[in-house]
Write a protein that holds these residues in place. Structure first.
Motif, short mmCIF file in Angstrom:
data_model
loop_
_atom_site.label_atom_id
_atom_site.label_comp_id
_atom_site.label_asym_id
_atom_site.label_seq_id
_atom_site.Cartn_x
_atom_site.Cartn_y
_atom_site.Cartn_z
N ALA A 1 8.98 -37.55 -8.59
CA ALA A 1 9.03 -38.41 -9.28
C ALA A 1 9.45 -38.66 -10.32
CB ALA A 1 7.47 -37.72 -10.04
N LEU A 2 10.43 -36.57 -11.12
CA LEU A 2 11.20 -36.56 -12.18
C LEU A 2 12.63 -37.23 -11.50
CD1 LEU A 2 12.39 -35.38 -14.08
CD2 LEU A 2 12.80 -33.41 -12.64
N LEU A 3 12.75 -36.79 -10.39
CA LEU A 3 14.35 -37.79 -9.89
C LEU A 3 13.69 -39.14 -10.20
CD1 LEU A 3 16.90 -37.13 -8.58
CD2 LEU A 3 15.51 -37.31 -6.00
N LEU B 1 12.80 -41.00 -12.00
CA LEU B 1 12.30 -41.31 -13.54
C LEU B 1 14.18 -41.10 -13.60
CD1 LEU B 1 11.41 -42.18 -15.97
CD2 LEU B 1 11.33 -39.43 -16.21
N VAL B 2 14.60 -39.61 -13.34
CA VAL B 2 16.61 -39.74 -14.04
C VAL B 2 17.07 -40.66 -12.88
CG1 VAL B 2 17.96 -38.86 -13.17
CG2 VAL B 2 16.59 -37.34 -14.12
N VAL B 3 16.68 -41.21 -12.43
CA VAL B 3 17.15 -42.51 -11.45
C VAL B 3 17.50 -43.71 -12.15
CG1 VAL B 3 17.78 -43.94 -9.18
CG2 VAL B 3 17.60 -41.23 -8.63
N CYS B 4 16.40 -44.35 -12.19
CA CYS B 4 15.77 -45.37 -13.71
C CYS B 4 16.47 -45.19 -14.57
CB CYS B 4 13.95 -45.43 -13.62
SG CYS B 4 13.25 -45.96 -11.77
N GLY B 5 16.11 -44.24 -14.72
CA GLY B 5 16.94 -44.31 -16.43
C GLY B 5 18.49 -43.93 -16.34
N TYR B 6 18.50 -43.45 -15.77
CA TYR B 6 20.45 -43.11 -15.17
C TYR B 6 20.33 -45.16 -15.12
CZ TYR B 6 24.69 -43.32 -13.82
OH TYR B 6 26.73 -42.98 -13.50
N ALA B 7 20.09 -45.90 -14.08
CA ALA B 7 20.25 -47.14 -13.55
C ALA B 7 20.46 -48.55 -15.28
CB ALA B 7 19.46 -48.00 -12.90
#
Length: 114
Positions: A19-21, A23-29
């Motif tokens: 879930a953390l990964l 979240l990070v990928v979606c935030g970066y996108a």
């Protein structure tokens, strides 16, 4: 052999990290999308947007590549230059490219003397 509790802990940890990964990928996108949209806006709006961004944005995004693509334009060699208006140097009036182009060829030179 892991006990049932250790197995449950590992499953919970794996789900948390997944879930953390995500979240990070979606935030970066989302960051890339926001910066790209801002780059396609007029320079004043882009400047206001970037003034609120931390300097790390330049390090974690492919900033130069995005900027080059956003500002590339679509004028090709041989195309008629698009019309635009510029203020005179003393800012007392303006000049349209279309008005100047009627009389004679126009050469525009862009440069920096800094």
């Amino acid at each position: 052999m892991p006990t049932l509790m250790e197995s449950e802990k590992q499953t919970i940890l794996r789900r948390f990290l997944s879930a953390l990964l995500l979240l990070v990928v979606c935030g970066y996108a989302a960051l890339l999308f926001a910066v790209d949209r801002a780059m396609h806006r007029p320079p004043e709006q882009f400047g206001r947007f970037m003034s609120k961004m931390p300097m790390a944005v330049f390090l974690v995004t492919p900033f130069e590549t995005m900027w080059t693509r956003a500002r590339a334009g679509n004028v090709r060699v041989g195309d008629v230059a698009p019309d635009f208006t510029l203020f005179t140097q003393d800012k007392s009036s303006h000049v349209d490219l279309a008005a100047v182009r009627k009389d004679k060829p126009v050469v525009l030179v862009f440069g920096s003397y800094t």
